[in-house]
Scaffold this active site. Structure first.
Site, PDB file in Angstrom:
ATOM      1  N   ASP A 121     -38.470   3.526  -6.214  1.00 27.81           N
ATOM      2  CA  ASP A 121     -39.348   4.001  -5.144  1.00 27.81           C
ATOM      3  C   ASP A 121     -40.107   5.197  -5.706  1.00 27.81           C
ATOM      4  O   ASP A 121     -39.987   5.529  -6.893  1.00 27.81           O
ATOM      5  CB  ASP A 121     -38.549   4.339  -3.873  1.00 27.81           C
ATOM      6  CG  ASP A 121     -37.712   5.603  -4.027  1.00 27.81           C
ATOM      7  OD1 ASP A 121     -37.549   6.076  -5.178  1.00 27.81           O
ATOM      8  OD2 ASP A 121     -37.229   6.123  -3.016  1.00 27.81           O
ATOM      9  N   TYR A 151     -38.298  -3.357  -3.779  1.00 30.41           N
ATOM     10  CA  TYR A 151     -37.516  -2.134  -3.562  1.00 30.41           C
ATOM     11  C   TYR A 151     -36.417  -2.372  -2.510  1.00 30.41           C
ATOM     12  O   TYR A 151     -35.236  -2.102  -2.747  1.00 30.41           O
ATOM     13  CB  TYR A 151     -38.428  -0.958  -3.118  1.00 30.41           C
ATOM     14  CG  TYR A 151     -37.582   0.138  -2.537  1.00 30.41           C
ATOM     15  CD1 TYR A 151     -36.880   0.987  -3.384  1.00 30.41           C
ATOM     16  CD2 TYR A 151     -37.372   0.249  -1.159  1.00 30.41           C
ATOM     17  CE1 TYR A 151     -36.013   1.942  -2.882  1.00 30.41           C
ATOM     18  CE2 TYR A 151     -36.511   1.189  -0.649  1.00 30.41           C
ATOM     19  CZ  TYR A 151     -35.843   2.039  -1.512  1.00 30.41           C
ATOM     20  OH  TYR A 151     -34.970   2.957  -1.013  1.00 30.41           O
ATOM     21  N   GLU A 186     -33.446   1.476   5.224  1.00 24.96           N
ATOM     22  CA  GLU A 186     -34.389   1.433   4.103  1.00 24.96           C
ATOM     23  C   GLU A 186     -35.822   1.193   4.587  1.00 24.96           C
ATOM     24  O   GLU A 186     -36.761   1.789   4.077  1.00 24.96           O
ATOM     25  CB  GLU A 186     -33.985   0.346   3.093  1.00 24.96           C
ATOM     26  CG  GLU A 186     -32.720   0.667   2.313  1.00 24.96           C
ATOM     27  CD  GLU A 186     -32.852   1.930   1.465  1.00 24.96           C
ATOM     28  OE1 GLU A 186     -33.991   2.351   1.175  1.00 24.96           O
ATOM     29  OE2 GLU A 186     -31.815   2.506   1.107  1.00 24.96           O
TER      30      GLU A 186
END
Ligand code: SF4
Length: 367
Positions: free
Chosen positions: A156, A138, A57
């Site tokens: 996102d 996020y 991520e």
């Protein structure tokens, strides 16, 4: 929100299902079907290890999947778990990050790994993950939903675009009230059984179907409910972009018995802090000649030779025109930490992405 189904709509993967079954399947379940049938096969989608998911991520923020793929595998080979990352010197972490840009992410990753090891375990809720250094909402939501099945939505850039179109919302998705609406909708897109896959499905939809330009609405599993599909480009309204700053730079290549001269950038530098670079100064606008500017920046006495390459490089909003010259340097008292290294040796320390580009252009990017 009024659902807008049209008779005859058949979504990929639903061809064999009865009309009634298709119409009663929720948007959340259609998203999961889409993810199962058309989601890309990516290595971080084969694991529930929170550490590996976290690494992917962080790497994927502002970086394309094809750039991340080899770096992710190599990073996990070097640092297979949070303990190995925490125990490493930060320079080794930065070296592994070379080419991915945004080096602050690597420093924060390292700091957070130390914190996780100090706490004794990887935190398993979004709220706890959010307390780690450098981790934002996020990343916390992505890791908690994918690794721990927490029912928490992500937002996102891709998800913002998909849901702004889905709800026909033109307002800036970064505004807090718009963000709240989008988060509420994103939460409704999750199934209780597979929240992590629901989040990934929305992101995947944004990356492959609901793209910024030319979304493929005909292939979209959300089309029957989407309020914006007839004019997707209106949603969200484009933001004003920061003007691109063009900079003319000169890079000096000093070679001594096969080794090139590198300097380390200051930890306080606005861009690429702490990374090793080939000496580089602005090539126009300053009154002094190039050698004098190199001396001011790096110390020592300089002589510059002919241009050996011309390149372009983009860093965020800066468009750099790079003129690469051969040069000689006599050391007196350097103003920055310096070292001579072969291109192969340079791969073991954290260099700016410009270094790889210059070495490639000079045919010196040997392993
Ligand atoms: S129907 Fe079109 S605009 Fe709406 S979410 Fe799907 S791809 Fe995006």
């Amino acid at each position: 929100m009024e659902p807008r189904t049209r008779p005859g709509d058949v979504y990929p993967g639903e061809e064999g299902k009865s009309t009634k079954k298709r119409q009663t399947r929720s948007a959340a379940h259609r998203l999961i079907d889409f993810f199962d049938e058309r989601g890309r096969d990516l290595p971080w989608r084969h694991t529930r290890d929170p550490y590996a998911i976290w690494i992917s991520e962080v790497m994927l923020q502002q970086t394309q999947v094809r750039t991340v793929l080899p770096r992710y595998l190599s990073f996990l080979e070097t640092f297979p778990n949070v303990e190995s990352l925490a125990a490493a010197h930060v320079d080794r972490v930065l070296a592994q990050w070379s080419g991915l840009g945004y080096y602050r992410r690597a420093r924060q990753l390292h700091a957070a790994a130390r914190e996780i090891v100090a706490r004794g375990a990887f935190p398993n809720t979004a709220a706890d993950i959010l307390t780690l250094p450098g981790i934002g909402p996020y990343t916390a939501a992505a890791v908690a939903s994918i690794a721990f099945d927490e029912q928490v939505p992500v937002l996102d850039g891709n998800v913002e675009r998909v849901l702004s179109r889905f709800l026909a919302l033109a307002e800036d998705p970064k505004r807090s009230e718009v963000r709240r609406i989008l988060l509420r909708q994103a939460a409704q897109m999750l199934t209780p059984e597979r929240p992590g896959d629901g989040n990934q499905a929305l992101m995947e939809l944004g990356a492959t179907i609901c793209r910024p330009a030319q979304p493929s609405c005909d292939l979209c599993p959300l089309r029957s409910d989407c309020r914006g599909w007839q004019e997707p480009h209106r949603y969200p309204r484009p933001r004003q972009r920061r003007a691109v700053e063009r900079l003319e730079m000169a890079i000096a290549v000093v070679e001594h018995v096969g080794r090139l001269l590198f300097f380390r950038r200051s930890e306080d530098a606005e861009i690429m802090p702490g990374l090793w670079e080939l000496p580089m100064v602005e090539s126009i606008s300053a009154g002094k000649d190039l050698a004098a500017r190199l001396a001011t920046a790096y110390g020592g006495v300089w002589e510059t030779g002919p241009v050996i390459a011309n390149l372009r490089h983009t860093i965020t909003f800066r468009d750099l025109r790079l003129e690469v010259r051969s040069a000689c340097w006599s050391e007196t008292i350097p103003k920055a930490e310096s070292r001579f290294a072969t291109p192969a040796e340079a791969k073991n320390f954290a260099t700016s992405s410009i270094v790889g580009k210059v070495l490639g252009a000079l045919g010196r990017d040997e392993g």
